[in-house]
Design an enzyme around this catalytic site. Structure first.
Site, PDB file in Angstrom:
ATOM      1  N   LYS A  23      -3.794  18.082   4.960  1.00 32.93           N
ATOM      2  CA  LYS A  23      -3.614  18.512   3.682  1.00 32.93           C
ATOM      3  C   LYS A  23      -4.645  17.698   2.745  1.00 32.93           C
ATOM      4  CE  LYS A  23      -0.125  16.272   1.175  1.00 32.93           C
ATOM      5  NZ  LYS A  23      -0.639  15.795   0.008  1.00 32.93           N
ATOM      6  N   ASN A  24      -4.713  16.360   2.959  1.00 30.98           N
ATOM      7  CA  ASN A  24      -5.358  15.464   2.002  1.00 30.98           C
ATOM      8  C   ASN A  24      -6.940  15.582   2.076  1.00 30.98           C
ATOM      9  OD1 ASN A  24      -3.047  14.754   0.899  1.00 30.98           O
ATOM     10  ND2 ASN A  24      -3.038  12.827   1.966  1.00 30.98           N
ATOM     11  N   CYS A 117       3.504  13.919  -6.427  1.00 26.50           N
ATOM     12  CA  CYS A 117       4.799  13.294  -6.185  1.00 26.50           C
ATOM     13  C   CYS A 117       4.881  12.121  -7.205  1.00 26.50           C
ATOM     14  CB  CYS A 117       4.533  12.704  -4.761  1.00 26.50           C
ATOM     15  SG  CYS A 117       4.714  14.136  -3.285  1.00 26.50           S
ATOM     16  N   ARG A 122       0.538   6.306 -11.234  1.00 26.82           N
ATOM     17  CA  ARG A 122      -0.570   6.749 -10.250  1.00 26.82           C
ATOM     18  C   ARG A 122      -1.685   6.716 -11.216  1.00 26.82           C
ATOM     19  NH1 ARG A 122       0.951  11.053  -5.890  1.00 26.82           N
ATOM     20  NH2 ARG A 122      -0.870  10.181  -4.932  1.00 26.82           N
ATOM     21  N   ASP A 305       1.850   6.962   3.617  1.00 26.70           N
ATOM     22  CA  ASP A 305       2.667   8.056   3.834  1.00 26.70           C
ATOM     23  C   ASP A 305       3.437   8.273   5.032  1.00 26.70           C
ATOM     24  OD1 ASP A 305      -0.529  10.160   2.904  1.00 26.70           O
ATOM     25  OD2 ASP A 305       0.812   8.957   1.795  1.00 26.70           O
ATOM     26  N   ARG A 397       5.123  21.709   0.404  1.00 31.36           N
ATOM     27  CA  ARG A 397       3.911  21.308   0.049  1.00 31.36           C
ATOM     28  C   ARG A 397       3.015  20.692   0.739  1.00 31.36           C
ATOM     29  NH1 ARG A 397       3.629  17.267  -4.325  1.00 31.36           N
ATOM     30  NH2 ARG A 397       1.516  17.531  -3.790  1.00 31.36           N
TER      31      ARG A 397
HETATM   32  C1  EPZ Z   1      -4.258   9.604  -1.659  1.00 35.15           C
HETATM   33  O1  EPZ Z   1      -3.436   9.615  -2.888  1.00 35.15           O
HETATM   34  C2  EPZ Z   1      -3.225  10.727  -0.947  1.00 35.15           C
HETATM   35  N1  EPZ Z   1      -3.132  11.949  -1.657  1.00 35.15           N
HETATM   36  C3  EPZ Z   1      -1.877  10.209  -0.747  1.00 35.15           C
HETATM   37  O2  EPZ Z   1      -1.109  10.963   0.042  1.00 35.15           O
HETATM   38  C4  EPZ Z   1      -1.991   8.764  -0.308  1.00 35.15           C
HETATM   39  O3  EPZ Z   1      -0.626   8.176  -0.014  1.00 35.15           O
HETATM   40  C5  EPZ Z   1      -2.765   7.802  -0.851  1.00 35.15           C
HETATM   41  O4  EPZ Z   1      -4.340   8.615  -0.855  1.00 35.15           O
HETATM   42  C6  EPZ Z   1      -3.145   6.618  -0.280  1.00 35.15           C
HETATM   43  O5  EPZ Z   1      -3.391   6.877   0.913  1.00 35.15           O
HETATM   44  C7  EPZ Z   1      -4.290  12.698  -1.477  1.00 35.15           C
HETATM   45  O6  EPZ Z   1      -5.295  12.558  -0.880  1.00 35.15           O
HETATM   46  C8  EPZ Z   1      -4.103  14.096  -2.210  1.00 35.15           C
HETATM   47  P1  EPZ Z   1      -5.414   6.306  -3.843  1.00 35.15           P
HETATM   48  P2  EPZ Z   1      -4.591   9.040  -3.950  1.00 35.15           P
HETATM   49  O7  EPZ Z   1      -6.057   6.574  -5.225  1.00 35.15           O
HETATM   50  O8  EPZ Z   1      -6.072   9.237  -3.869  1.00 35.15           O
HETATM   51  C9  EPZ Z   1      -4.134   2.738  -7.133  1.00 35.15           C
HETATM   52  C10 EPZ Z   1       0.653  12.392   0.447  1.00 35.15           C
HETATM   53  O9  EPZ Z   1       1.878  12.235   0.696  1.00 35.15           O
HETATM   54  N2  EPZ Z   1      -5.186   3.556  -8.042  1.00 35.15           N
HETATM   55  O10 EPZ Z   1      -6.039   5.886  -2.721  1.00 35.15           O
HETATM   56  O11 EPZ Z   1      -3.948   9.242  -5.448  1.00 35.15           O
HETATM   57  C11 EPZ Z   1      -2.907   3.520  -6.821  1.00 35.15           C
HETATM   58  O12 EPZ Z   1      -2.048   3.657  -8.006  1.00 35.15           O
HETATM   59  C12 EPZ Z   1       0.133  11.802  -0.530  1.00 35.15           C
HETATM   60  O13 EPZ Z   1      -0.118  13.299   0.847  1.00 35.15           O
HETATM   61  C13 EPZ Z   1      -5.576   3.057  -9.136  1.00 35.15           C
HETATM   62  O14 EPZ Z   1      -5.056   1.817  -9.665  1.00 35.15           O
HETATM   63  O15 EPZ Z   1      -4.427   7.171  -3.747  1.00 35.15           O
HETATM   64  C14 EPZ Z   1      -2.517   3.200  -5.594  1.00 35.15           C
HETATM   65  O16 EPZ Z   1      -1.816   2.067  -5.885  1.00 35.15           O
HETATM   66  C15 EPZ Z   1       1.129  10.712  -1.532  1.00 35.15           C
HETATM   67  N3  EPZ Z   1      -6.520   3.213  -9.877  1.00 35.15           N
HETATM   68  C16 EPZ Z   1      -3.504   2.591  -4.846  1.00 35.15           C
HETATM   69  O17 EPZ Z   1      -4.785   2.514  -5.877  1.00 35.15           O
HETATM   70  C17 EPZ Z   1      -7.119   4.652  -9.618  1.00 35.15           C
HETATM   71  O18 EPZ Z   1      -7.919   5.167 -10.529  1.00 35.15           O
HETATM   72  C18 EPZ Z   1      -4.267   3.876  -3.827  1.00 35.15           C
HETATM   73  O19 EPZ Z   1      -4.258   5.194  -4.487  1.00 35.15           O
HETATM   74  C19 EPZ Z   1      -6.725   5.178  -8.534  1.00 35.15           C
HETATM   75  C20 EPZ Z   1      -5.819   4.620  -7.625  1.00 35.15           C
END
Ligand code: EPZ
Length: 423
Positions: A23-24, A117, A122, A305, A397
């Site tokens: 999915k991701n 979610c 986020r 996840d 989803r």
């Molecule tokens: C991706 O989300 C995945 N979603 C998430 O999977 C997954 O949990 C996450 O990566 C972590 O592995 C998709 O790929 C669509 P991040 P993403 O940016 O990219 C902080 C699922 O269940 N952050 O790696 O949004 C953020 O708050 C979903 O399939 C900032 O501070 O995650 C978090 O604490 C849920 N500023 C950490 O970084 C930013 O600009 C990691 O977030 C971006 C992120």
């Protein structure tokens, strides 16, 4: 209308389940295809609502998508830089990839702030930091992000937070920029490698995807290609946890074992017998589960996840395990629902103590987000009696053909299109 999934617990799972495309990865590959000037064919896609929503968005942009359950032929040649201030973009988190793709292609974009979610705040500040470093002006007006650039020039970008989304989004914006871009402290998830593979097959020049430093040389244009998506390591991990919870010999095929090291190691620590083959795993029946402690980290650490479904499994282990989510400190909405089923927990801050071994009883519970829904499915398989999971569209989803796949393993699970969702 809120859908409901009903599971009658206590059945032993056995047989074979085939994992779909990630999915991701899919939710980034479809926006990436927009950057091409001719047809992109994606094979092995998952049959999930997030992917369908992205097909609709490609249509709104003037592109065309011919698709069946696991394949899409995307023709981006007629795509225009249509503003997307709201609507479908609100249905999923990954719609933010349209920012990088449309900015990269048209040097401008309007995209409504993403949905998806609720796991606590986020932010997308790192995405915006990258776009601005490449020369874009970015503003947030009435809940939509406005991006525009005279020209996009390569830059050296250090991510303050290891972010999957920001890493991919900056790649999307940089592949057609002028000159060289270096992304430092980049995320290393397999999905990032998958997107870089697609972009390179389209004619981009990206090196180092999967390491913490990614180098991109901008090119003039990108052409169509054919790409098969990697298997979904989170879907696979979820079925591994279900098999550990209630399995009597389950084979999980179409996996890349390297991507499953964290969950495989933890389940073996719990005493779950696992045979690892080239592109499949066999999960034997687990006798007495031992408790383990879990800390989530960015890849290759334990995946956040899979933290939520693991809290359901740990209710069946002897002793108490501590689960800490270092990525999303607020990602424990499943705990209250699991407590309604008899689970015993003690939460403090970004950690929760899971007390085992606790009998679970089926009841009415609510899926608050995708992987919380996965946790409730694990609990439902374990529990005595019937578990009704409300707001089950969260689950749909991210888990394609979930009823067909679990029924195929011997679970008793069916869907009820519910009354209007409870407020
Ligand atoms: C991706 O989300 C995945 N979603 C998430 O999977 C997954 O949990 C996450 O990566 C972590 O592995 C998709 O790929 C669509 P991040 P993403 O940016 O990219 C902080 C699922 O269940 N952050 O790696 O949004 C953020 O708050 C979903 O399939 C900032 O501070 O995650 C978090 O604490 C849920 N500023 C950490 O970084 C930013 O600009 C990691 O977030 C971006 C992120």
């Amino acid at each position: 209308m809120a859908n409901r999934l009903v599971i009658e617990g206590g059945k032993k799972l056995s047989g074979t389940v085939t994992i779909d495309g990630a999915k991701n990865s899919a939710v980034a590959l479809i926006p990436a295809a927009i950057l091409a000037d001719s047809e992109v064919t994606l094979e092995g896609l998952p049959n999930i609502s997030d992917v369908e929503t992205l097909y609709q968005i490609v249509g709104e942009l003037g592109g065309s998508v011919e698709y069946n359950e696991h394949k899409a032929i995307i023709d981006p040649s007629e795509i225009v830089d249509m503003p997307l201030p709201s609507g479908n973009v609100k249905k999923l988190r990954a719609s933010y990839y349209l920012m990088g793709a449309l900015l990269g292609k048209f040097k401008k974009a309007v995209v409504g702030l993403p949905g998806g979610c609720y796991l606590g705040p986020r932010p997308i500040d790192q995405h915006i930091k990258g776009f601005e470093a490449l020369g874009a002006q970015v503003t947030n007006e009435q809940g939509a992000i406005y991006l525009r650039a005279e020209k996009l020039r390569g830059a050296r970008i250090y991510l303050d937070v290891v972010s999957v989304g920001a890493t991919i989004n900056i790649m999307l914006a940089a592949v057609l920029a002028e000159g060289k871009t270096v992304i430092e402290n980049a995320a290393k998830e397999p999905e990032i490698i998958d997107v870089a593979t697609l972009l390179n097959n389209m004619g981009a020049s990206i090196k180092g995807a999967g390491t913490d430093t990614i180098r991109i040389h901008g090119v003039e244009k990108l052409h169509g290609c054919h790409h098969t998506i990697i298997p979904d390591r989170i879907e696979a991990g979820t079925y591994m946890i279900m098999a550990a919870a209630s399995g009597a010999g389950v084979k999980i095929q179409n996996v890349i074992p390297d991507h499953l090291e964290g969950i495989t190691a933890k389940l073996i620590e719990m005493g779950v017998p696992i045979d690892v083959h080239e592109d499949s795993l066999e999960i034997g029946e687990a006798k007495d589960l031992k408790k383990v402690d879990i800390k989530t980290y960015a890849y290759p650490g334990f995946a956040t996840d899979l933290q939520q479904p693991m809290t359901a499994l740990l209710t069946q282990a002897e002793g108490s395990g501590i689960v800490t989510d270092t990525v999303y400190p607020d990602r424990f909405k499943q705990i209250a629902e699991l407590e309604r089923m008899g689970g015993k927990f003690k939460q403090n801050g970004r950690s929760v103590v899971v007390y085992g071994k606790t009998a679970l009883k089926g009841t009415k519970v609510t899926a608050t987000d995708l992987r919380a829904g996965a946790a409730l499915m694990v609990a439902g398989l374990i529990a005595e009696g019937k578990t009704e999971i409300l707001e089950a569209e969260h689950i749909e989803r991210g888990y394609g053909n979930i009823i067909q796949k679990l029924t195929g393993l011997g679970a008793k699970i069916y869907k009820e299109s519910g009354e209007p969702s409870i407020s």
